[in-house]
Design an enzyme around this catalytic site. Structure first.
Site, PDB file in Angstrom:
ATOM      1  N   GLY A  18       2.877  -7.646  -2.709  1.00  0.00           N
ATOM      2  CA  GLY A  18       1.430  -7.481  -2.643  1.00  0.00           C
ATOM      3  C   GLY A  18       0.969  -6.497  -3.694  1.00  0.00           C
ATOM      4  N   CYS A  19      -0.116  -5.808  -3.436  1.00  0.00           N
ATOM      5  CA  CYS A  19      -0.690  -4.870  -4.400  1.00  0.00           C
ATOM      6  C   CYS A  19       0.354  -3.881  -4.902  1.00  0.00           C
ATOM      7  CB  CYS A  19      -1.849  -4.118  -3.757  1.00  0.00           C
ATOM      8  SG  CYS A  19      -2.563  -2.859  -4.824  1.00  0.00           S
ATOM      9  N   PHE A  20       0.563  -3.845  -6.222  1.00  0.00           N
ATOM     10  CA  PHE A  20       1.628  -2.980  -6.739  1.00  0.00           C
ATOM     11  C   PHE A  20       1.289  -1.499  -6.650  1.00  0.00           C
ATOM     12  CE2 PHE A  20       0.239  -4.624 -11.257  1.00  0.00           C
ATOM     13  CZ  PHE A  20      -0.995  -4.003 -11.138  1.00  0.00           C
ATOM     14  N   TRP A  21       0.035  -1.169  -6.417  1.00  0.00           N
ATOM     15  CA  TRP A  21      -0.306   0.241  -6.191  1.00  0.00           C
ATOM     16  C   TRP A  21       0.500   0.811  -5.026  1.00  0.00           C
ATOM     17  CZ3 TRP A  21      -6.399  -0.124  -6.070  1.00  0.00           C
ATOM     18  CH2 TRP A  21      -6.877  -0.368  -7.372  1.00  0.00           C
ATOM     19  N   CYS A  22       0.708  -0.033  -4.017  1.00  0.00           N
ATOM     20  CA  CYS A  22       1.358   0.423  -2.778  1.00  0.00           C
ATOM     21  C   CYS A  22       2.877   0.323  -2.811  1.00  0.00           C
ATOM     22  CB  CYS A  22       0.845  -0.396  -1.594  1.00  0.00           C
ATOM     23  SG  CYS A  22      -0.945  -0.378  -1.402  1.00  0.00           S
TER      24      CYS A  22
END
Length: 322
Positions: A18-22
């Site tokens: 999913g979101c690579f920020w996380c």
């Protein structure tokens, strides 16, 4: 820009969650982790941008590429951490983020990684932790394109936005709920003594001068009683006069997490084991000069391994530190 090449003795691991920020913070700064890069992979276009991938037309997924030293932190442990960050039953994205660019996948770089990834996926299925089918794919790694600078280590330079995103997306609540179930707690109660459970899970403090290691100075290694992660060395132990084991430094900062604790009505700094999440004790700034760090740890959160047993138990590389 394509991903980096691993140096001798290093390997690459690539995960889409999913979101690579996380997906950076859980792996960043652990022992043996050389770097964690956010980027795009699994698609059919070259040098995609964030805007390109967001159109859902490139076939790419947001992903992280980890350069690691397998002799220090194994691929199996990376897989364990990966599963704990995602919803592996969701084929349409992850949490708030929908679409194929937010799909989950393990991109394997060799046959050994494939074998280990398949084994870990099968173990997760067999555990019954998730009732729905595990849909995370295991596929060969291809070109990895490093994302724009703004997206690298987002959790560091956009601290508040990152926290709000983790909470608002539902990811944080889901992972806590999925990996701290009644079954997990029941297993810990079987594994630990009553005092060990209360200390590590409920932030209890054992009695001063009435615990196993407060005056214990034999040469050896103190490891996490739950995970076995190496936390402290006898070489870094000192007599704090408090009646609890005290150390002026951990084996590696990456295995330790400090957090604010207001549980007794005034601010303190609690110390947790990063990977098992167990409560260890408290941090103070009244230790030996010149650094003055003081990790006051509960004996019940630790297991001591004598120096002569380190090789036998798989901790031989830490002998020089003890």
């Amino acid at each position: 820009m394509e991903g980096v090449e691993a140096e001798k003795g290093e390997q690459l691991a690539t995960f889409a969650g999913g979101c690579f920020w996380c997906m950076v913070k859980p792996f960043d700064k652990l022992p043996g982790i050389v770097s964690v890069l956010s980027g795009y992979t699994g698609g059919h276009t070259e040098n995609p941008t964030y805007d390109d991938v967001s159109t859902e037309l490139t076939g790419h997924a947001e992903a992280v590429q980890i350069t690691f030293e397998p002799d220090v932190f194994t691929y199996e442990r990376l897989l364990e951490l990966f599963w704990q960050q995602i919803d592996p039953t969701d084929s349409g994205g992850q949490f708030y983020d929908r679409g194929s660019s937010y799909r989950t996948a393990i991109f394997v770089h060799n046959e050994d990684q494939r074998r280990k990834a398949e084994a870990s996926k099968q173990a997760l299925k067999a555990s019954g932790r998730f009732k729905a089918p595990i849909v995370t794919e295991i596929i060969p790694a291809g070109n990895f394109y490093v994302a724009e600078d703004y997206h690298q280590h987002y959790y560091k330079h956009q601290v508040m936005n990152y926290k709000l995103y983790m909470e608002g997306s539902g990811r944080e609540d889901f992972t806590k709920r999925s990996w701290n179930t009644k079954k997990d707690q029941a297993q810990l109660r079987k594994q630990l003594s009553g005092q060990q459970y209360e200390v590590t899970q409920n932030r209890a403090t054992e009695p001063a001068y009435q615990n196993a290691y407060w005056d214990h100075y034999s040469a050896g290694l103190y490891v996490d009683v739950i995970s076995g992660d190496p936390l402290f060395s006898s070489k870094h132990k000192f007599d704090s006069g408090t009646g609890w084991p005290s150390f002026f430094k951990p084996i590696h900062e990456g295995y330790i997490r400090k957090e604010a604790d207001l549980s007794d009505g005034h601010a303190r700094t609690a110390v947790r084991s990063r990977l098992s999440h167990s409560h260890l004790g408290y941090y103070f700034y009244d230790g030996p000069e010149p650094v003055k760090d003081h990790y006051r740890i509960n004996s019940a959160a630790l297991r001591f391994i004598p120096i002569e047993q380190l090789d036998k138990e798989g901790y031989g590389e830490y002998k020089s530190l003890c």
